[in-house]
Design an enzyme around this catalytic site. Structure first.
Site, PDB file in Angstrom:
ATOM      1  N   ASP A  71       1.166  -1.411   0.407  1.00 34.32           N
ATOM      2  CA  ASP A  71      -0.047  -0.238  -0.113  1.00 34.32           C
ATOM      3  C   ASP A  71       0.982   1.329   0.471  1.00 34.32           C
ATOM      4  O   ASP A  71       1.828   0.964  -0.046  1.00 34.32           O
ATOM      5  CB  ASP A  71      -1.143   0.004   0.833  1.00 34.32           C
ATOM      6  N   ASP A  90      -2.471   2.415   6.713  1.00 37.86           N
ATOM      7  CA  ASP A  90      -4.495   2.453   6.749  1.00 37.86           C
ATOM      8  C   ASP A  90      -4.195   1.975   8.588  1.00 37.86           C
ATOM      9  O   ASP A  90      -5.070   0.917   9.157  1.00 37.86           O
ATOM     10  CB  ASP A  90      -4.355   1.170   6.016  1.00 37.86           C
TER      11      ASP A  90
END
Length: 380
Positions: free
Chosen positions: A194, A198
């Site tokens: 990613d 997150d």
């Protein structure tokens, strides 16, 4: 359930609707028109770059998966964890692009589970007390309820000892897929690919968008009993920092930096990729997850397509320049696959409504190619 997923009409950008190679709109009963699609060895009519048409002969099936090797394909069209419409079309478009043919061409027995039905927000939905949670959790109730359904679906697939492929949807869906995976195999290592961390909670999130919170929730960094819709999560195991490895980070919130440093989560940013190359980074990432005897635990790959540079994957919601190039993106999935321990995978944040025509199509094609690389496709 037809292979396209839900029977719902969707609006695509002008150009994408006209040019979509497989013909027909997502969610309709029209069968794909394959005459424009190049048939590739091992992949049937799947639209994969010609260099990704061969099954890696040396890749072994994890011994914890069923024989014959079987994949449960679960659509998770949840888009309410972020503000941009369109990520809910991802599962349908990946199927339209030829995903199921691709998987059978890679010698997987496919159980197409269709799409989990996710309800949109409603004005009557309960909301969290912002004073108690210390911030915002937007669309908390409908996201939590949708994730509960995804959790149940993934749990059912794990009980059959199938490989579980979950198609997002935004990255909040990995709250459910990872929770179900570590409930079934608690020792699983999580490779989180990613641009973003997150790791937020309602108290640390600048936006309150729940696609930025899955790891924060899974690690128990906030009291999920205060989040309406997330009651199911209290029974899931807590994800430990040492089970997580980040690959490809390049855009972190201040709170996420603090959590990574204080918790000791292993994190490889794009600076590390620049310094050492993707091969060395993946070697180190996998080595971090090894057991004391040098063996690897079962692995889960959670792949947000925004890890790839927007030149290669423009149709995604949180675009940040400086991501993986085409080969780096594939190598990440290939390296995890070649361990012979990958038991589940998410592919998230494909959003064809954010770009028109060819750019949207290319992003979907890349998403399917990354899945193929994670499930055995090789150059030679």
């Amino acid at each position: 359930m037809n292979l396209a997923g839900r029977a719902a009409t969707v609006r695509l950008p002008i150009g994408l609707k006209a040019r979509w190679r497989t013909g027909g709109l997502p969610g309709t009963h029209k069968q794909p028109e394959l005459k424009r699609m190049k048939s590739l060895q091992g992949l049937g009519a799947a639209l994969i770059n010609p260099h990704y048409d061969t099954l890696g002969a040396g890749i072994t099936k994890p011994n914890f998966l069923s024989t014959p090797k079987t994949v449960s394909v679960i659509g998770a069209p949840l888009s309410w964890g972020q503000p941009l419409a369109g990520t809910d079309h991802g599962p349908e478009l990946l199927r339209k692009e030829g995903l199921l043919n691709c998987l059978t061409g890679l010698e997987w027995r496919v159980e197409n589970e269709g799409d989990v039905e996710v309800q949109p927000p409603n004005p009557s939905d309960p909301v969290p007390d912002e004073g108690l949670i210390g911030g915002k959790a937007k669309n908390c109730y409908c996201v939590g309820k949708g994730l509960n359904k995804i959790f149940d679906k993934v749990t059912q697939a794990h009980k059959k000892s199938n490989f579980v492929l979950t198609l997002g949807g935004d990255h909040s869906i990995s709250t459910a897929s990872v929770a179900a995976t570590i409930a079934h195999r608690p020792e699983t290592g999580i490779i989180w690919v990613d641009a973003h961390g997150d790791l937020n909670t309602p108290a640390s999130s600048p936006s309150g968008n729940m696609h930025g919170m899955p790891l924060g929730l899974l690690m128990g960094l906030c009291d999920t009993s205060l989040l309406p819709g997330f009651e199911w999560l209290k029974n899931a195991p807590v994800l430990r920092p040492e089970q997580i490895v980040f690959v490809g980070l390049r855009d972190l919130d201040a709170g996420e930096r603090d959590i990574i440093r204080s918790s000791g989560i292993r994190a490889y940013t794009m600076q590390h990729v620049d310094r050492w190359g993707i091969g060395k980074v993946m070697d180190m990432a996998l080595d971090h997850l090894r057991n004391a005897d040098g063996s690897l635990p079962p692995l889960h790959l959670s792949y947000d397509i925004d890890a790839v540079d927007p030149e290669q994957a423009p149709a995604t919601g949180t675009v940040v320049r400086g991501g993986f190039n085409f080969r780096e993106a594939h190598y990440v999935a290939e390296a995890v696959s070649e361990t012979g321990m990958l038991g589940s995978m998410d592919l998230v944040e494909v959003n064809p409504m954010l770009t028109a025509g060819k750019e949207a199509e290319l992003t979907v094609q890349l998403g399917m190619a990354l899945i193929a690389s994670g499930m055995g496709s090789r150059i030679l």
